[in-house]
Structure formats: C-alpha cells, structure tokens
Design an enzyme around this catalytic site. Structure first.
Site, PDB file in Angstrom:
ATOM      1  CG  ASN A  62      -5.673   6.914  -4.300  1.00 32.21           C
ATOM      2  OD1 ASN A  62      -6.024   7.991  -4.848  1.00 32.21           O
ATOM      3  ND2 ASN A  62      -5.519   5.678  -4.846  1.00 32.21           N
ATOM      4  CD  GLU A  64      -2.122   3.555  -6.396  1.00 31.38           C
ATOM      5  OE1 GLU A  64      -1.517   3.214  -7.581  1.00 31.38           O
ATOM      6  OE2 GLU A  64      -3.225   3.029  -6.108  1.00 31.38           O
ATOM      7  CB  CYS A  73      -5.651   5.005   2.038  1.00 32.08           C
ATOM      8  SG  CYS A  73      -5.624   3.357   2.055  1.00 32.08           S
ATOM      9  CD  GLU A  75     -10.018   6.222   2.493  1.00 33.78           C
ATOM     10  OE1 GLU A  75      -9.123   6.426   2.068  1.00 33.78           O
ATOM     11  OE2 GLU A  75     -10.930   5.353   2.580  1.00 33.78           O
ATOM     12  CB  CYS A 109      -8.558  -0.149   4.130  1.00 26.91           C
ATOM     13  SG  CYS A 109      -6.952   0.789   4.803  1.00 26.91           S
ATOM     14  CB  CYS A 112      -8.291   4.324   6.536  1.00 25.82           C
ATOM     15  SG  CYS A 112      -7.022   4.687   5.330  1.00 25.82           S
TER      16      CYS A 112
END
Ligand code: THU
Length: 161
Positions: A62, A64, A73, A75, A109, A112
């Site tokens: 991830n 940010e 993310c 993924e 999530c 993803c």
C-alpha cells in the site's frame, strides 16, 4: 418468488504447517515485502503478491498520500504492476498479507475485488486469493467470484440484440 441461497467455499488453515510448499513460499515472499509499504498515516502495512502463470511474481504494497484518497491499496499496486508488465500472462494467485494480527485475516476492499474480478473475467480462469494477517489462520478462496458474487463486469456494458 424464489428464495435462493448462495454458498461460498473456502479453505482455512490453522497454521502454515499444512500448506503446500509452493504456496508457503509465496506467502513468505509477500510477508518479507511488508517493510516496503508506505503507510505513514494509517500505520497499517499491507503487502500483495501476484503469481503469474509463467511462475513470475510481482509484489506490491500500500502506498499512502497526505491527500488521503490519492493513495492505493497493496492489491491494486501489485495487480496493475503485474498486468502492465505481463499483459498476456494470466494471474494464478494473489497473496494478501498484513503485519497486524486480526483473527479474520484482512481481506481486499471492494475496489480491489472489482479490479481483480476484471482480470479474472478477462482471462477466463480463476484467480486464487490467499489471506494471512500476522499469526492469523490462513484463508484460501479459489476464485475472486467467491469474494465478489454478482459482480459488475464488462459483458453488462455490451448492448444485447
Ligand atoms: N489497504 C490495503 O492496502 N489493502 C486492503 O485490503 C485493505 C486496506 C490499505 C489502504 C490504506 O493504506 C491502509 O490499508 C488502511 O486502510
């Protein structure tokens, strides 16, 4: 009116002892990569590994951003990198790991799941999803469809008739 029931099958492993060595190797690679996460705001590090059908694997973490929605993310970082580099290779496995223990391991999530579902539909073969968070049990889903039933896909955009 019909009432219908949807069953989802997945495997749960209490420890890595029962896991096949090839899969365990992928899990270890994903966990080793956790330190590369850039998560100064949430402090929640996630690492994802895509194994392609040619055996090559692509890692992501991830990433940010101070402008929160600009981050991404693990993924999607891994999947987009994998499909950018190997557009014609099918994705076989995606391992998702976090540092932080949670009894039910962290699962992808909604965004993803949607992205993974796109490639599963495109390649017409299942993408296996493996989840492990710290010392959690390990969950294995044979297909992203099990994590995203009734998904929206490209075929729904095509005009019928
Ligand atoms: N995150 C992931 O990378 N993958 C998930 O499956 C869940 C959430 C990231 C996004 C954000 O950087 C942090 O975890 C907290 O939400």
């Amino acid at each position: 009116m019909n009432k219908k029931l949807l069953n989802i099958e997945f495997l749960e492993y209490d420890s890595t002892n029962d896991i096949d060595n090839d899969l365990l190797d992928l899990i270890n690679q994903a966990e080793d990569n956790l330190e590369n996460a850039y998560a100064p705001y949430s402090n929640f590090k996630v690492s994802a590994l895509c194994e392609m059908e040619n055996g090559v694997f692509v890692l992501g973490t991830n990433q940010e951003n101070a402008a929160y929605p600009s981050g991404l993310c693990a993924e999607r970082v891994a999947v987009f990198a994998a499909k950018s580099k190997f557009p014609n290779q099918k994705i076989k496995n995606i391992v998702i790991t976090t540092e932080q223990f949670s009894e039910i391991p962290c699962s992808p999530c909604g965004s993803c799941r949607q992205v993974i579902a796109e490639y599963e539909q495109q390649q017409q073969s299942p993408i296996q999803i493996i989840l492990k968070s710290g010392e959690s049990t390990i969950l294995v889903f044979k297909s992203i469809a099990d994590l995203l039933p009734f998904s929206f896909g490209g075929d729904m955009l095509k005009k019928k008739g």
